[in-house]
Write an enzyme that holds these catalytic residues in place. Sequence first.
Site, mmCIF file in Angstrom:
data_model
loop_
_atom_site.group_PDB
_atom_site.id
_atom_site.type_symbol
_atom_site.label_atom_id
_atom_site.label_comp_id
_atom_site.label_asym_id
_atom_site.label_seq_id
_atom_site.Cartn_x
_atom_site.Cartn_y
_atom_site.Cartn_z
ATOM 1 N N TYR A 1 0.851 -1.196 0.000
ATOM 2 C CA TYR A 1 0.000 0.000 0.000
ATOM 3 C C TYR A 1 0.881 1.238 0.000
ATOM 4 C CZ TYR A 1 -3.256 3.591 1.543
ATOM 5 O OH TYR A 1 -4.011 4.728 1.631
ATOM 6 N N GLU B 1 -3.369 7.582 -4.057
ATOM 7 C CA GLU B 1 -3.388 6.325 -3.291
ATOM 8 C C GLU B 1 -3.239 5.149 -4.244
ATOM 9 O OE1 GLU B 1 -7.134 4.808 -1.634
ATOM 10 O OE2 GLU B 1 -6.100 4.634 0.284
#
Length: 421
Positions: A143, A231
């Site tokens: 992530y 993101e």
Amino acid sequence: MRGLVNKLVSRSLSVAGQWQQQQLRRLNIHEYQGAELMSKYGINVPKGVAVSSLDEVKEAVKTKFSNQNEVVVKSQILAGGRGLGTFLNGFKGGVHIVKTDQVEDTAGKMLGQILVTKQTGPQGKVVSKVYLCEKLSLVNEMYFAITLDRNTAGPLIIACSKGGTSIEDLAEKYPDMIIKVPIDVFKGITDEDAAKVVDGLAPKVADRTDSIEQVKKLYKLFCESDCTLLEINPLAETSSNQLVAADAKLNFDDNAAFRQKQIFSLRDPSQEDPREVAAAKADLNYIGLDGEIGCMVNGAGLAMATMDIIKLHGGTPANFLDVGGNASEGQVVEAFKILTSDEKVKAILVNIFGGIMKCDVIASGIVNAAKNVALKVPVVVRLEGTNVEQGKRILKESGMTLITAEDLDDAAEKAVKAASK
Ligand code: GDP
Ligand code: MN
């Protein structure tokens, strides 16, 4: 008294916090558009093509994927959680990895259909395009995000060696694996910063120097494009030892629209809250929420207080709406139309403290709007301040059935009661 104040403050955090999060007006773009932008910056992304009809799907399979075994078929909506989403037609999953001869069939179940995910709300979002991507063999999913941080008042890179699921879930499951690296916006990202991020990602096979370069390129894109959020989930590693941004969400600061014309030309109103699209056209400060009481208020502070007092009386606001200090009658009409066209709205609360904004202008706007729209819900009105007597007279002479209120508390109580009938 203190108890009441505390209660107000804690409730005010819940509603006002929700508002504040959304208040940073932003542009959201589709995954395929983000991939194109990233690739311009030299960031590794899967090769892909966005298509909007079955003919285009056929053509793309023939020309781009004929030598491949499998293809990733991805629904393009402006919301995450697609993999675990469900279409209203019953088809499960907004992201599928399928054999090349199954691409057409799978895309056919997505195109023109409504996809519901954790982030779309129950009404879902329409899939007008699917993104066909080469299937990469992923050996690891991580992530990565860059956001703006209130505490350091600058960009903050967040990285986690686990990825694929939402950051909320990651934070719950692996709180110790999430690292945060604030970047000095004046200095820019240093090699040390980028190395720290890569250490946090802890890639298993990707080259360290290449990975550091990828992180620096991501930061460059974030700054140069006026992003408020970048993101990547997952930031993946392939068996050929490369870091690849397999799925990215990019948001851009609306205040930068004037210098990011190309990016802002990508706005897709079909994916936005139709109430907010209408409000933006009328130049109103409007944020759609999920409650049942439509609010029309002047001044952001008063609007927040109104939302909080509604909550305190057991109701929930359907929106934040600040008609501003000098709204025209036309804007008030538009505002009223937006509130009345919202099916969730069971009562409307008008709370105006006339200063620069005059109560008679608001009153005329309400009366005019009521002539144009079928008013199906009760309207509670609290007017105070400049020209209040004229305003009250206009409302009274209009013959409209209105519930009048003495003060904000009284108004909120009456609106909550009216909405629950
Ligand atoms: P989201 O559900 O909206 O976040 O959609 P994603 O684009 O992140 O896709 C969901 C999941 O599909 C990812 O977390 C990956 O596990 C998987 N996925 C996407 N592309 C590929 C690929 O090229 N290869 C493999 N093996 N998995 C992929
Ligand atoms: Mn994802």
